[in-house]
Design a protein around this motif. Sequence first.
Motif, PDB file in Angstrom:
ATOM      1  N   ILE A  90       0.961  -1.234   0.064  1.00 53.79           N
ATOM      2  CA  ILE A  90      -0.163  -0.170  -0.108  1.00 53.79           C
ATOM      3  C   ILE A  90       0.905   1.150   0.117  1.00 53.79           C
ATOM      4  CG2 ILE A  90      -1.833  -0.964   0.950  1.00 53.79           C
ATOM      5  CD1 ILE A  90      -1.084   0.101   3.689  1.00 53.79           C
ATOM      6  N   GLY A  91       2.181   0.936   0.251  1.00 53.81           N
ATOM      7  CA  GLY A  91       2.991   2.193   0.148  1.00 53.81           C
ATOM      8  C   GLY A  91       3.471   2.553  -1.049  1.00 53.81           C
ATOM      9  N   HIS A  92       2.965   1.760  -2.082  1.00 53.23           N
ATOM     10  CA  HIS A  92       3.546   2.263  -3.393  1.00 53.23           C
ATOM     11  C   HIS A  92       3.073   3.587  -4.140  1.00 53.23           C
ATOM     12  CE1 HIS A  92      -0.881   1.132  -4.641  1.00 53.23           C
ATOM     13  NE2 HIS A  92      -0.764   1.745  -5.696  1.00 53.23           N
ATOM     14  N   GLU A  93       2.050   3.962  -3.579  1.00 51.49           N
ATOM     15  CA  GLU A  93       1.706   5.553  -3.793  1.00 51.49           C
ATOM     16  C   GLU A  93       2.834   6.571  -3.542  1.00 51.49           C
ATOM     17  OE1 GLU A  93      -1.137   6.550  -5.403  1.00 51.49           O
ATOM     18  OE2 GLU A  93      -2.491   5.180  -4.954  1.00 51.49           O
ATOM     19  N   ARG A  94       3.307   6.337  -2.324  1.00 52.84           N
ATOM     20  CA  ARG A  94       4.409   7.361  -1.898  1.00 52.84           C
ATOM     21  C   ARG A  94       5.585   7.171  -2.937  1.00 52.84           C
ATOM     22  NH1 ARG A  94       2.193   6.310   2.980  1.00 52.84           N
ATOM     23  NH2 ARG A  94       3.828   4.880   3.364  1.00 52.84           N
ATOM     24  N   ALA A  95       5.870   5.862  -2.874  1.00 54.44           N
ATOM     25  CA  ALA A  95       6.911   5.203  -3.511  1.00 54.44           C
ATOM     26  C   ALA A  95       7.266   5.742  -4.879  1.00 54.44           C
ATOM     27  CB  ALA A  95       7.121   3.921  -3.682  1.00 54.44           C
ATOM     28  N   ALA A  96       6.046   5.875  -5.888  1.00 52.88           N
ATOM     29  CA  ALA A  96       6.037   6.343  -6.992  1.00 52.88           C
ATOM     30  C   ALA A  96       6.264   7.634  -7.342  1.00 52.88           C
ATOM     31  CB  ALA A  96       4.822   5.593  -7.646  1.00 52.88           C
ATOM     32  N   VAL A  97       6.092   8.524  -6.317  1.00 60.20           N
ATOM     33  CA  VAL A  97       6.336   9.995  -6.233  1.00 60.20           C
ATOM     34  C   VAL A  97       7.684  10.343  -5.632  1.00 60.20           C
ATOM     35  CG1 VAL A  97       3.837  10.535  -6.665  1.00 60.20           C
ATOM     36  CG2 VAL A  97       4.654  10.434  -4.523  1.00 60.20           C
ATOM     37  N   ASP A  98       8.320   9.451  -4.954  1.00 62.86           N
ATOM     38  CA  ASP A  98       9.583   9.538  -4.257  1.00 62.86           C
ATOM     39  C   ASP A  98      10.597   9.639  -5.579  1.00 62.86           C
ATOM     40  OD1 ASP A  98      12.095   9.425  -2.908  1.00 62.86           O
ATOM     41  OD2 ASP A  98      11.143   8.172  -1.583  1.00 62.86           O
ATOM     42  N   GLY A  99      10.863  10.902  -5.680  1.00 60.98           N
ATOM     43  CA  GLY A  99      11.988  11.304  -6.805  1.00 60.98           C
ATOM     44  C   GLY A  99      13.225  10.562  -6.956  1.00 60.98           C
ATOM     45  N   GLU A 100      13.790  10.505  -5.459  1.00 62.33           N
ATOM     46  CA  GLU A 100      15.180   9.793  -5.559  1.00 62.33           C
ATOM     47  C   GLU A 100      14.788   8.261  -5.861  1.00 62.33           C
ATOM     48  OE1 GLU A 100      19.018   8.979  -4.473  1.00 62.33           O
ATOM     49  OE2 GLU A 100      18.051  10.711  -5.486  1.00 62.33           O
ATOM     50  N   LEU A 101      13.924   7.747  -5.169  1.00 63.13           N
ATOM     51  CA  LEU A 101      13.902   6.071  -5.286  1.00 63.13           C
ATOM     52  C   LEU A 101      13.651   6.029  -6.914  1.00 63.13           C
ATOM     53  CD1 LEU A 101      11.383   4.048  -3.085  1.00 63.13           C
ATOM     54  CD2 LEU A 101      11.155   3.840  -5.433  1.00 63.13           C
ATOM     55  N   VAL A 102      12.853   6.776  -7.471  1.00 64.05           N
ATOM     56  CA  VAL A 102      12.434   6.485  -8.924  1.00 64.05           C
ATOM     57  C   VAL A 102      13.433   6.604  -9.732  1.00 64.05           C
ATOM     58  CG1 VAL A 102      11.025   7.357 -10.762  1.00 64.05           C
ATOM     59  CG2 VAL A 102      10.071   7.073  -8.585  1.00 64.05           C
ATOM     60  N   ARG A 103      14.450   7.788  -9.453  1.00 62.58           N
ATOM     61  CA  ARG A 103      15.550   7.814 -10.170  1.00 62.58           C
ATOM     62  C   ARG A 103      16.628   6.796 -10.016  1.00 62.58           C
ATOM     63  NH1 ARG A 103      14.785  13.355  -8.585  1.00 62.58           N
ATOM     64  NH2 ARG A 103      16.248  12.889  -6.656  1.00 62.58           N
ATOM     65  N   GLN A 104      17.031   6.072  -8.707  1.00 59.93           N
ATOM     66  CA  GLN A 104      17.658   5.271  -8.364  1.00 59.93           C
ATOM     67  C   GLN A 104      17.226   3.829  -9.393  1.00 59.93           C
ATOM     68  OE1 GLN A 104      20.867   5.367  -7.548  1.00 59.93           O
ATOM     69  NE2 GLN A 104      20.397   7.700  -7.154  1.00 59.93           N
ATOM     70  N   VAL A 105      15.906   3.610  -9.095  1.00 55.68           N
ATOM     71  CA  VAL A 105      15.375   2.466  -9.878  1.00 55.68           C
ATOM     72  C   VAL A 105      15.609   2.422 -11.429  1.00 55.68           C
ATOM     73  CG1 VAL A 105      13.096   1.538 -10.650  1.00 55.68           C
ATOM     74  CG2 VAL A 105      13.351   2.057  -7.999  1.00 55.68           C
ATOM     75  N   ARG A 106      15.509   3.778 -12.021  1.00 53.71           N
ATOM     76  CA  ARG A 106      15.686   3.977 -13.353  1.00 53.71           C
ATOM     77  C   ARG A 106      17.216   3.630 -13.769  1.00 53.71           C
ATOM     78  NH1 ARG A 106      14.643   9.000 -13.629  1.00 53.71           N
ATOM     79  NH2 ARG A 106      12.203   8.674 -14.032  1.00 53.71           N
ATOM     80  N   ARG A 107      18.086   4.203 -12.636  1.00 53.55           N
ATOM     81  CA  ARG A 107      19.551   3.782 -13.073  1.00 53.55           C
ATOM     82  C   ARG A 107      20.026   2.461 -12.866  1.00 53.55           C
ATOM     83  NH1 ARG A 107      23.968   2.766  -9.500  1.00 53.55           N
ATOM     84  NH2 ARG A 107      22.517   2.921  -7.749  1.00 53.55           N
ATOM     85  N   LEU A 108      19.546   1.634 -11.994  1.00 56.37           N
ATOM     86  CA  LEU A 108      19.914   0.590 -11.859  1.00 56.37           C
ATOM     87  C   LEU A 108      19.077  -0.548 -12.926  1.00 56.37           C
ATOM     88  CD1 LEU A 108      19.238   0.106  -7.929  1.00 56.37           C
ATOM     89  CD2 LEU A 108      21.498  -0.077  -9.561  1.00 56.37           C
ATOM     90  N   ALA A 109      17.963  -0.221 -13.213  1.00 54.45           N
ATOM     91  CA  ALA A 109      17.141  -0.872 -14.681  1.00 54.45           C
ATOM     92  C   ALA A 109      18.025  -0.744 -15.555  1.00 54.45           C
ATOM     93  CB  ALA A 109      15.811  -0.318 -14.571  1.00 54.45           C
ATOM     94  N   THR A 110      18.446   0.148 -16.031  1.00 56.22           N
ATOM     95  CA  THR A 110      19.437   0.626 -17.151  1.00 56.22           C
ATOM     96  C   THR A 110      20.362  -0.563 -17.254  1.00 56.22           C
ATOM     97  OG1 THR A 110      19.114   2.866 -17.211  1.00 56.22           O
ATOM     98  CG2 THR A 110      20.919   2.177 -18.496  1.00 56.22           C
ATOM     99  N   GLY A 111      21.258  -0.936 -16.431  1.00 57.45           N
ATOM    100  CA  GLY A 111      22.070  -2.167 -16.649  1.00 57.45           C
ATOM    101  C   GLY A 111      21.749  -3.511 -16.324  1.00 57.45           C
ATOM    102  N   ALA A 112      20.536  -3.732 -15.609  1.00 60.59           N
ATOM    103  CA  ALA A 112      20.106  -4.805 -15.065  1.00 60.59           C
ATOM    104  C   ALA A 112      19.820  -5.939 -16.278  1.00 60.59           C
ATOM    105  CB  ALA A 112      18.938  -4.817 -14.261  1.00 60.59           C
ATOM    106  N   ARG A 113      20.038  -7.332 -16.096  1.00 61.22           N
ATOM    107  CA  ARG A 113      19.639  -8.184 -17.144  1.00 61.22           C
ATOM    108  C   ARG A 113      18.125  -8.334 -17.158  1.00 61.22           C
ATOM    109  NH1 ARG A 113      19.045 -13.969 -16.948  1.00 61.22           N
ATOM    110  NH2 ARG A 113      19.189 -13.972 -14.787  1.00 61.22           N
TER     111      ARG A 113
END
Length: 336
Positions: free
Chosen positions: A83-106
Amino acid sequence: MPDAAVRRVVLVAYDDAQILDIACPSGALDAANRFGADPPYGIGLATASGRGVLSSAGIGVGGGQRLADVPARPDTLMVVGGIGHERAAVDGELVRQVRRLATGARRVTAVCTGVFVLAAAGLVDQRRVTTHWRYGAELAARHPAVAVDPAPLYVRDGHVYTSAGVTSALDLTLALIEDDHGPALARDVARELVTYLHRPADQAQISMFLAAPPGGDRLVHDLLGHVSAHLADDLGPRALAARAGISTRHLTRLFARHLGTTPARAVRAARTEGAAHLVRSSRLTLAAIARRCGFGSAETLRQAFLEHYGATGDTIRRMPDMPRARPRADRQTPGA
């Protein structure tokens, strides 16, 4: 152990995450390691702050690493739901880091509502994804570039995997283990966890919500379980009787005795109820839902809704709660 010798799995969590979304994948991967996964999985929890998280159950999960400190190019990135996904999806730092890690993930994965974070990061545009049936329509409305399919237990689109709610995380993780190490190891893990190996990706989430038969015969229970999980298949009396290893006459007697109806009517009721769940949890067209649930056409489904609920698909979609079936004596056969 050197990083190159493990498959590094990063679980991204946040406060009010669903604890099972963390426990199911990590537990299955840990079991795979104990059964000889080669290379083994290196499992880590990461959060935006680096602190542990307080799950929605009020149980803390510690050992977190700060997302910004997680090295790039993990083998698998997995964003958990809750249920915390609402806040997580607007957490700029969390979203940026997920995007960074996803770029190189298999591979990039999300459990349940964790897909909202992937969507916020722009990682699932033009991709087919699934999520918990309750949130499918909301995800589609917020992110029109994402192809949301709320029906399956999990979906793979290229290197991106998404799963339905909560325990389907286990089905997804078993599929990942099988992809990495083959079916024998996945089977060992499933036995260790006392679960199925594993429910197929295209099994409908809605099969878990369809009405169970009242009491009575185990064979009838098993057949209705098969019906609810395979709504689009051939579910005629001959096919069901053959599956059970009995005659169609005996099948008819069993359904009459334990359900008070015929096999054909029981199948039609299950398909209608399954279609109603999809109408309420997705933006799929009536024609697409009809195909998913074994109806020949949208018009046939419309007639089934009127017969079963006394309401059209549009009305059912707008209802605040699932409609209740009309008492059998009050139902009108279409065209009568």
